[in-house]
Design an enzyme around this catalytic site. Structure first.
Site, PDB file in Angstrom:
ATOM      1  N   TYR A   1      11.144  12.308   3.713  1.00  0.00           N
ATOM      2  CA  TYR A   1      11.064  13.748   3.965  1.00  0.00           C
ATOM      3  C   TYR A   1      12.205  14.229   4.849  1.00  0.00           C
ATOM      4  CZ  TYR A   1       6.445  12.498   2.319  1.00  0.00           C
ATOM      5  OH  TYR A   1       5.417  11.981   1.592  1.00  0.00           O
TER       6      TYR A   1
ATOM      7  N   LYS B   1      -2.694   1.789   1.308  1.00  0.00           N
ATOM      8  CA  LYS B   1      -2.429   1.788   2.756  1.00  0.00           C
ATOM      9  C   LYS B   1      -2.989   0.562   3.485  1.00  0.00           C
ATOM     10  CE  LYS B   1      -0.905   6.381   3.706  1.00  0.00           C
ATOM     11  NZ  LYS B   1      -1.129   7.473   2.756  1.00  0.00           N
TER      12      LYS B   1
ATOM     13  N   TYR C   1      -3.714  15.787  -0.487  1.00  0.00           N
ATOM     14  CA  TYR C   1      -2.463  15.044  -0.635  1.00  0.00           C
ATOM     15  C   TYR C   1      -2.766  13.775  -1.423  1.00  0.00           C
ATOM     16  CZ  TYR C   1       1.631  12.216   0.127  1.00  0.00           C
ATOM     17  OH  TYR C   1       2.738  11.436  -0.098  1.00  0.00           O
TER      18      TYR C   1
ATOM     19  N   ASP D   1      -9.789   9.508  -4.092  1.00  0.00           N
ATOM     20  CA  ASP D   1      -8.574   8.930  -3.519  1.00  0.00           C
ATOM     21  C   ASP D   1      -8.917   8.497  -2.098  1.00  0.00           C
ATOM     22  OD1 ASP D   1      -6.211   8.436  -2.216  1.00  0.00           O
ATOM     23  OD2 ASP D   1      -5.169  10.223  -2.951  1.00  0.00           O
TER      24      ASP D   1
HETATM   25  C1  LIG Z   1      -0.466   7.902   1.465  1.00  0.00           C
HETATM   26  C2  LIG Z   1      -1.371   8.484   0.444  1.00  0.00           C
HETATM   27  C3  LIG Z   1      -1.063   8.432  -0.934  1.00  0.00           C
HETATM   28  C4  LIG Z   1       0.235   7.868  -1.445  1.00  0.00           C
HETATM   29  O1  LIG Z   1       0.376   6.514  -1.167  1.00  0.00           O
HETATM   30  P1  LIG Z   1       1.854   5.840  -1.205  1.00  0.00           P
HETATM   31  O2  LIG Z   1       1.580   4.397  -0.991  1.00  0.00           O
HETATM   32  O3  LIG Z   1       2.617   6.486  -0.088  1.00  0.00           O
HETATM   33  O4  LIG Z   1       2.430   6.147  -2.527  1.00  0.00           O
HETATM   34  C5  LIG Z   1      -1.973   8.960  -1.817  1.00  0.00           C
HETATM   35  N1  LIG Z   1      -3.135   9.512  -1.395  1.00  0.00           N
HETATM   36  C6  LIG Z   1      -3.472   9.568  -0.088  1.00  0.00           C
HETATM   37  C7  LIG Z   1      -4.790  10.162   0.299  1.00  0.00           C
HETATM   38  C8  LIG Z   1      -2.597   9.080   0.871  1.00  0.00           C
HETATM   39  O5  LIG Z   1      -2.917   9.167   2.167  1.00  0.00           O
END
Ligand SMILES: *Cc1c(COP(=O)(O)O)cnc(C)c1O
Length: 428
Positions: free
Chosen positions: A20, A278, A148, A249
């Site tokens: 970013y 993550k 996000y 997600d």
């Molecule tokens: C960080 C994140 C992503 C993307 O993961 P990357 O490994 O950075 O591609 C997708 N969804 C959520 C909720 C996130 O916090």
């Protein structure tokens, strides 16, 4: 001869594109030489208590002996083999553990490289599922604002339209269906009028919707907002009613961050597809997973294209799988639960004085997540100076000063983090 810190930073400025950031960057990054426990060591000798878990991933801290041993042990056997036609114990164990840990009903695991890719895979699963059932018109997604889901194009299309700058990408991003943000507050009872809004949007678009995708309980990088789990139960009922799949997600919320192993457990809901990432590897290496139910897998396998058409080169990488297994092993005794509860209490205590600070609009804490929302955009340069002077590492964004510390953070180190957050709220 070793390159000096000044020379490294000059090379960084000349060649290295940071997340970013413009190129060349405007603010020099801090040069880290080592990290251990909850501390980052900088080239100039300073040590900072990490309040970010390296973007919410390093839940056990750095250089954890068990994770280090898993990595070196696996390197002594094999670092990688392709996953097409071959398989291995680390990936098999990982898949089985994830099936056992996640909400009842998710039986199949697709391993991939990053959170964003797992969202791509989840959406591909949903679209192939609908196609296999002859519902070829069902290929759009519905989500609520403030979300996000990652930075590749499909995830971008379901990120908050303002935060994700959808106007810049008009004509490029698929146009998805958005409903307003869920009403704020983990403990604020669900509003029937909002549930009615969800119902109406699903009814209106049912013919063209493949899936609803949301972050359960905590919206992360879209604004660090919390909502009541009741909205997830409503989404589960409504998606069934309108014949639409439900994707959670949990890339940010998974593995204990909100106080439960998965945020879906607050609602007692199983989605059709679940994305993890993550903290999956304890923050050592990149890996994500998309899990689905037998119903989704069986429909795809009955389809015209009877395979899930995806296969990353480094899928199921043994080194990464071994570290993920070790990280999940560290969670297995359940001690993380007391740690997260202790951190939650420490964040509540440490951040309480922020309620009286001018410029602070909201103070909220859930699990090992502490957020100060200001009434203005944070000056990142000033904030970084203020928090590092207090001995902490934090990375505020927009109007948010927040922490997601490693679960192993002790009470004194946590006080350093909350002290730095208060200072940033006051001065940045
Ligand atoms: C960080 C994140 C992503 C993307 O993961 P990357 O490994 O950075 O591609 C997708 N969804 C959520 C909720 C996130 O916090």
């Amino acid at each position: 001869m070793e390159t000096s810190a000044a020379d490294l930073l000059a090379l960084d400025a000349a060649h290295v594109w940071h997340p970013y950031a413009p190129m060349p960057g405007r603010v020099a990054p801090l040069l880290v030489t080592e990290a251990s426990g909850v501390r980052l060591r900088l080239a100039d000798g300073r040590e900072l208590v990490d309040g970010m878990s390296s973007w919410w991933a390093a839940i056990h801290g750095y250089r954890h002996p068990v994770l280090d041993a898993a990595l070196t042990g696996q390197a002594g056997r094999m670092s990688h083999v392709m996953f097409g036609g071959l398989t291995h114990e680390p990936a098999i164990t990982l898949a089985k553990t994830l099936v056992d840990l996640t909400p009842e009903g998710l039986e199949h695991v697709f391993l991939c490289d990053s959170g964003s890719v797992s969202i791509e895979v989840a959406v591909k699963m949903c679209l192939q599922y609908q196609r296999s059932r002859g519902r070829t018109a069902k290929r759009r997604l519905l989500t609520w604002r403030g979300g996000y889901h990652g930075d590749t194009f499909t995830p971008m299309s379901v990120c908050d339209p303002d935060g994700g700058m959808h106007s810049l990408w008009r004509g490029v991003l698929p146009e998805q269906v958005f409903v307003p943000e869920p009403p704020a507050g983990f403990a604020t009872p669900p509003e029937q009028s909002y549930v009615d809004t969800l119902d109406a949007a699903l009814a209106e678009h049912a013919e063209e919707l493949a899936a609803v995708i949301v972050e359960p309980v905590v919206q992360g990088a879209g604004g660090m907002r919390f909502h009541h789990p009741g909205y997830l139960r409503a989404l589960r009922e409504l998606t069934r009613k309108h014949d639409v799949l439900l994707v959670f997600d949990e890339i940010a919320t998974g593995f204990g961050r909100t106080g439960r192993m998965f945020a879906a457990e607050h609602a007692g809901v199983t989605p059709d597809v679940l994305c993890l990432g993550k903290a999956l590897t304890g923050g050592y290496l990149t890996m994500a997973a998309a899990l689905c139910t037998p119903e989704v897998a069986e429909a795809i396998t009955r389809g015209e294209l009877p395979v899930l058409a995806h296969g990353p080169t480094f899928m199921g990488n043994p080194l990464v799988s071994a570290v993920a297994n070790a990280s999940l092993g560290l969670l297995a005794d359940g001690a993380w639960e007391a740690d997260v509860a202790r951190i939650e209490a420490g964040l509540r205590r440490g951040l309480a004085p922020a309620r009286d600070l001018p410029g602070v609009r909201d103070v909220r804490v859930l699990g090992a997540i502490g957020v100060l929302q200001l009434d203005h955009e944070v000056d990142l340069g000033v904030a970084t100076e203020v928090v590092t002077a207090k001995g902490a590492w934090l990375r505020p964004f927009r109007d948010l000063v927040y922490a997601m510390p490693p679960y192993v953070t002790g009470d004194d180190d946590l006080a350093v983090i909350t002290g730095a957050m208060l200072a940033a709220a006051e001065k940045a």
